[in-house]
Design an enzyme around this catalytic site. Structure first.
Site, PDB file in Angstrom:
ATOM      1  N   LEU A 159       0.780  -1.065  -0.020  1.00  8.81           N
ATOM      2  CA  LEU A 159      -0.098   0.101   0.046  1.00  8.81           C
ATOM      3  C   LEU A 159       0.732   1.431  -0.028  1.00  8.81           C
ATOM      4  O   LEU A 159       0.869   2.059   1.158  1.00  8.81           O
ATOM      5  CB  LEU A 159      -0.772   0.089   1.243  1.00  8.81           C
ATOM      6  CG  LEU A 159      -2.039   0.922   0.928  1.00  8.81           C
ATOM      7  CD1 LEU A 159      -3.070   0.218  -0.080  1.00  8.81           C
ATOM      8  CD2 LEU A 159      -2.800   1.184   2.366  1.00  8.81           C
ATOM      9  N   GLY A 160       1.713   1.288  -1.069  1.00  8.83           N
ATOM     10  CA  GLY A 160       2.454   2.529  -1.389  1.00  8.83           C
ATOM     11  C   GLY A 160       1.409   3.593  -2.178  1.00  8.83           C
ATOM     12  O   GLY A 160       0.185   3.737  -1.875  1.00  8.83           O
ATOM     13  N   ARG A 161       2.016   4.290  -2.776  1.00 12.41           N
ATOM     14  CA  ARG A 161       1.282   5.388  -3.611  1.00 12.41           C
ATOM     15  C   ARG A 161       0.297   4.780  -4.404  1.00 12.41           C
ATOM     16  O   ARG A 161      -1.100   5.109  -4.661  1.00 12.41           O
ATOM     17  CB  ARG A 161       2.360   6.458  -4.433  1.00 12.41           C
ATOM     18  CG  ARG A 161       3.072   7.207  -3.722  1.00 12.41           C
ATOM     19  CD  ARG A 161       4.037   8.081  -4.469  1.00 12.41           C
ATOM     20  NE  ARG A 161       5.073   8.846  -3.954  1.00 12.41           N
ATOM     21  CZ  ARG A 161       6.266   8.028  -3.965  1.00 12.41           C
ATOM     22  NH1 ARG A 161       6.433   6.908  -4.319  1.00 12.41           N
ATOM     23  NH2 ARG A 161       7.232   8.841  -3.268  1.00 12.41           N
ATOM     24  N   ILE A 162       0.879   3.752  -5.157  1.00 11.72           N
ATOM     25  CA  ILE A 162       0.072   3.057  -6.529  1.00 11.72           C
ATOM     26  C   ILE A 162      -1.087   2.276  -5.891  1.00 11.72           C
ATOM     27  O   ILE A 162      -2.184   2.117  -6.140  1.00 11.72           O
ATOM     28  CB  ILE A 162       1.071   2.294  -7.291  1.00 11.72           C
ATOM     29  CG1 ILE A 162       1.883   3.264  -8.011  1.00 11.72           C
ATOM     30  CG2 ILE A 162       0.182   1.472  -8.274  1.00 11.72           C
ATOM     31  CD1 ILE A 162       2.952   2.950  -8.935  1.00 11.72           C
ATOM     32  N   ARG A 182       4.605  -4.411   4.622  1.00 15.19           N
ATOM     33  CA  ARG A 182       5.752  -4.656   5.750  1.00 15.19           C
ATOM     34  C   ARG A 182       4.952  -4.106   7.161  1.00 15.19           C
ATOM     35  O   ARG A 182       5.304  -4.928   8.048  1.00 15.19           O
ATOM     36  CB  ARG A 182       6.955  -4.071   5.430  1.00 15.19           C
ATOM     37  CG  ARG A 182       8.113  -5.124   5.523  1.00 15.19           C
ATOM     38  CD  ARG A 182       9.212  -4.716   5.133  1.00 15.19           C
ATOM     39  NE  ARG A 182       9.305  -4.171   3.704  1.00 15.19           N
ATOM     40  CZ  ARG A 182      10.351  -3.317   3.374  1.00 15.19           C
ATOM     41  NH1 ARG A 182      11.381  -3.034   4.080  1.00 15.19           N
ATOM     42  NH2 ARG A 182      10.295  -2.750   2.201  1.00 15.19           N
ATOM     43  N   ILE A 237       0.776  -5.453 -11.594  1.00 13.40           N
ATOM     44  CA  ILE A 237       1.293  -4.386 -12.178  1.00 13.40           C
ATOM     45  C   ILE A 237       2.524  -3.837 -11.540  1.00 13.40           C
ATOM     46  O   ILE A 237       3.259  -2.716 -11.777  1.00 13.40           O
ATOM     47  CB  ILE A 237       0.256  -2.965 -12.278  1.00 13.40           C
ATOM     48  CG1 ILE A 237      -0.304  -2.741 -10.687  1.00 13.40           C
ATOM     49  CG2 ILE A 237      -0.727  -3.207 -13.084  1.00 13.40           C
ATOM     50  CD1 ILE A 237       0.573  -2.193  -9.822  1.00 13.40           C
ATOM     51  N   ARG A 239       6.299  -5.934 -10.237  1.00 11.23           N
ATOM     52  CA  ARG A 239       7.006  -6.566 -10.922  1.00 11.23           C
ATOM     53  C   ARG A 239       7.021  -8.188 -11.304  1.00 11.23           C
ATOM     54  O   ARG A 239       6.707  -8.743 -10.323  1.00 11.23           O
ATOM     55  CB  ARG A 239       8.631  -6.381 -10.267  1.00 11.23           C
ATOM     56  CG  ARG A 239       9.061  -5.189 -10.467  1.00 11.23           C
ATOM     57  CD  ARG A 239       9.595  -4.642 -11.688  1.00 11.23           C
ATOM     58  NE  ARG A 239      10.299  -3.313 -11.950  1.00 11.23           N
ATOM     59  CZ  ARG A 239       9.678  -2.082 -12.261  1.00 11.23           C
ATOM     60  NH1 ARG A 239       8.466  -2.425 -12.697  1.00 11.23           N
ATOM     61  NH2 ARG A 239      10.138  -1.130 -12.381  1.00 11.23           N
ATOM     62  N   ASP A 263       0.783  -7.455 -16.242  1.00 13.66           N
ATOM     63  CA  ASP A 263       1.409  -6.373 -16.983  1.00 13.66           C
ATOM     64  C   ASP A 263       3.118  -6.657 -16.911  1.00 13.66           C
ATOM     65  O   ASP A 263       3.581  -5.907 -18.035  1.00 13.66           O
ATOM     66  CB  ASP A 263       1.213  -4.733 -16.494  1.00 13.66           C
ATOM     67  CG  ASP A 263       1.489  -3.951 -17.336  1.00 13.66           C
ATOM     68  OD1 ASP A 263       1.667  -3.935 -18.581  1.00 13.66           O
ATOM     69  OD2 ASP A 263       2.586  -2.836 -16.888  1.00 13.66           O
ATOM     70  N   GLU A 268      10.738 -10.704 -18.793  1.00 15.88           N
ATOM     71  CA  GLU A 268      10.211 -10.040 -20.032  1.00 15.88           C
ATOM     72  C   GLU A 268      11.415  -9.496 -20.623  1.00 15.88           C
ATOM     73  O   GLU A 268      12.412  -9.159 -19.990  1.00 15.88           O
ATOM     74  CB  GLU A 268       9.166  -8.967 -19.463  1.00 15.88           C
ATOM     75  CG  GLU A 268       9.733  -7.959 -18.549  1.00 15.88           C
ATOM     76  CD  GLU A 268       8.837  -7.012 -18.016  1.00 15.88           C
ATOM     77  OE1 GLU A 268       7.693  -7.459 -17.290  1.00 15.88           O
ATOM     78  OE2 GLU A 268       8.919  -5.790 -17.879  1.00 15.88           O
ATOM     79  N   HIS A 286       3.829  -4.748 -20.226  1.00 15.54           N
ATOM     80  CA  HIS A 286       4.429  -3.592 -19.310  1.00 15.54           C
ATOM     81  C   HIS A 286       4.182  -2.262 -19.739  1.00 15.54           C
ATOM     82  O   HIS A 286       5.155  -1.515 -20.110  1.00 15.54           O
ATOM     83  CB  HIS A 286       6.054  -3.761 -19.309  1.00 15.54           C
ATOM     84  CG  HIS A 286       6.377  -3.400 -17.891  1.00 15.54           C
ATOM     85  ND1 HIS A 286       7.769  -3.848 -17.346  1.00 15.54           N
ATOM     86  CD2 HIS A 286       6.126  -2.053 -17.073  1.00 15.54           C
ATOM     87  CE1 HIS A 286       8.109  -3.201 -16.157  1.00 15.54           C
ATOM     88  NE2 HIS A 286       7.102  -2.302 -16.119  1.00 15.54           N
TER      89      HIS A 286
HETATM   90  C1  DGY Z   1       8.295   1.809 -13.649  1.00 12.79           C
HETATM   91  O1  DGY Z   1       8.295   2.967 -13.716  1.00 12.79           O
HETATM   92  O2  DGY Z   1       8.726   1.529 -12.717  1.00 12.79           O
HETATM   93  C2  DGY Z   1       7.370   1.205 -14.663  1.00 12.79           C
HETATM   94  O3  DGY Z   1       7.251  -0.322 -14.225  1.00 12.79           O
HETATM   95  C3  DGY Z   1       8.175   0.647 -16.058  1.00 12.79           C
HETATM   96  O4  DGY Z   1       9.477  -0.070 -15.720  1.00 12.79           O
END
Ligand code: DGY
Length: 319
Positions: A159-162, A182, A237, A239, A263, A268, A286
């Site tokens: 639960l960071g910004r994204i 964490r 979304i 890694r 994604d 990849e 990605h």
């Molecule tokens: C990021 O900004 O980390 C995206 O996944 C692009 O690699």
């Protein structure tokens, strides 16, 4: 008066995912294009003795070898938010600042997570193939049912910004939301799950929004997938390395997981043939941050980080 010459920088890979990004950097700096060199380390030793800044991308990263081949290096400015591909320990050891491009891509990455959640649960990509292949109205004319999204349980790993932006969108879909991090956060209205397995066992949708790197490698393993269960939907979304891809393929093949939206992948741009052959997975190359607006904003932030570094010795968005 002769025009002032542009500062030289080293650029590890091209900013190729946007028509405006590379021209913007080229307008202000003179990049030494490392990706065009047959022997990059020898080229750096020859050409980069006095160059103090590197531009890279989340994709190309930056190795210890590169850092150590540039004796004057002081700053690495990356186009992207993830920095698992940059050797941060080597940068710190050599007193090199690292910056990334946070915030400007948060909304687009969260939108992509939602696109994948809806596509994977409502069989959007599969439905598109069904129409294009001429099956609509043919013998097996009725399209298989999907799963409802609104009102379901959304579990978020990281639960960071994204992660937070994904959760806020979930409120608009009347979803119940929990997360695992964490550490528990006391500034958000969503319940904390003590473990990833507990979160997966509770959730209908498990969305991976944590950072990549050694600390999160294969966090989503066979037992987490088993906890998510045959009705569960997994979206990634962050890694590819966070998910054990072999375990995921087995779960999807054996119906132990309803579907997935991905994604990012472990190796990849290679995507396993087994994954490509499955209908219950939606695959993207990605592209979570890949909008005109966001890629341009990321390029501007790289530029501003470089300019701040050359003017003040500091970067605006340090890692
Ligand atoms: C990021 O900004 O980390 C995206 O996944 C692009 O690699």
């Amino acid at each position: 008066m002769a025009p002032a010459s542009k500062p030289r920088i080293v650029q590890i890979g091209p900013l190729s995912g946007s028509p405006v990004a590379q021209p913007l950097i080229d307008a202000h700096f003179e990049p030494f294009r490392l990706w065009e060199e047959a022997d990059p380390i020898a080229a750096l030793r020859r050409e980069a003795g006095s160059i103090t800044a590197i531009v890279t991308t989340a994709n190309y990263g930056c190795t210890r070898q590169i850092i150590e081949a540039m004796p004057a290096l002081k700053a690495i400015c990356s186009w992207g938010v993830g920095y698992d591909s940059i050797d941060i320990a080597a940068a710190r050891e050599h007193g090199v600042l690292v910056s990334n491009t946070p915030d400007v891509l948060t909304d687009c990455v969260a939108d992509t997570a939602w696109g994948l959640m809806i596509a994977a649960s409502r069989r959007i990509a599969q439905g598109d193939r069904f129409v294009r292949e001429g099956h609509w109205g043919q013998v097996h004319g009725s399209f298989p049912l999907g799963n409802r999204v609104s009102g379901k349980k959304l579990g978020i790993l990281g639960l960071g910004r994204i992660g937070e932006a994904i959760a806020r969108r979930g409120q608009g879909f009347d979803m119940e939301i929990r997360y695992h991090n964490r550490h528990a956060r006391n500034d958000v209205p969503w319940a904390y799950a003590d473990s990833l397995t507990a979160l997966a066992a509770w959730a209908d949708f498990l969305v991976i929004a944590t950072v990549g790197g050694a600390g999160t490698h294969h966090l989503v393993n066979a037992s987490v997938l088993e906890a998510l269960g045959p009705d569960g939907i997994l979206v990634n979304i962050s890694r590819g390395s966070v998910i054990d891809e072999t375990a995921l393929i087995q779960a999807l093949q054996q119906g132990k997981l309803r579907s997935a939206g991905l994604d990012v992948f472990e190796h990849e741009p290679q995507v396993p043939a087994a994954l490509r052959s499955l209908d219950n997975v939606v695959l993207l190359p990605h592209i979570a941050s890949a909008t005109h607006e966001t890629r341009a904003a990321m390029a501007e932030l790289v530029l501003h980080n470089l300019q701040a570094f050359f003017e003040t010795g500091k970067v605006l968005t340090p890692v």
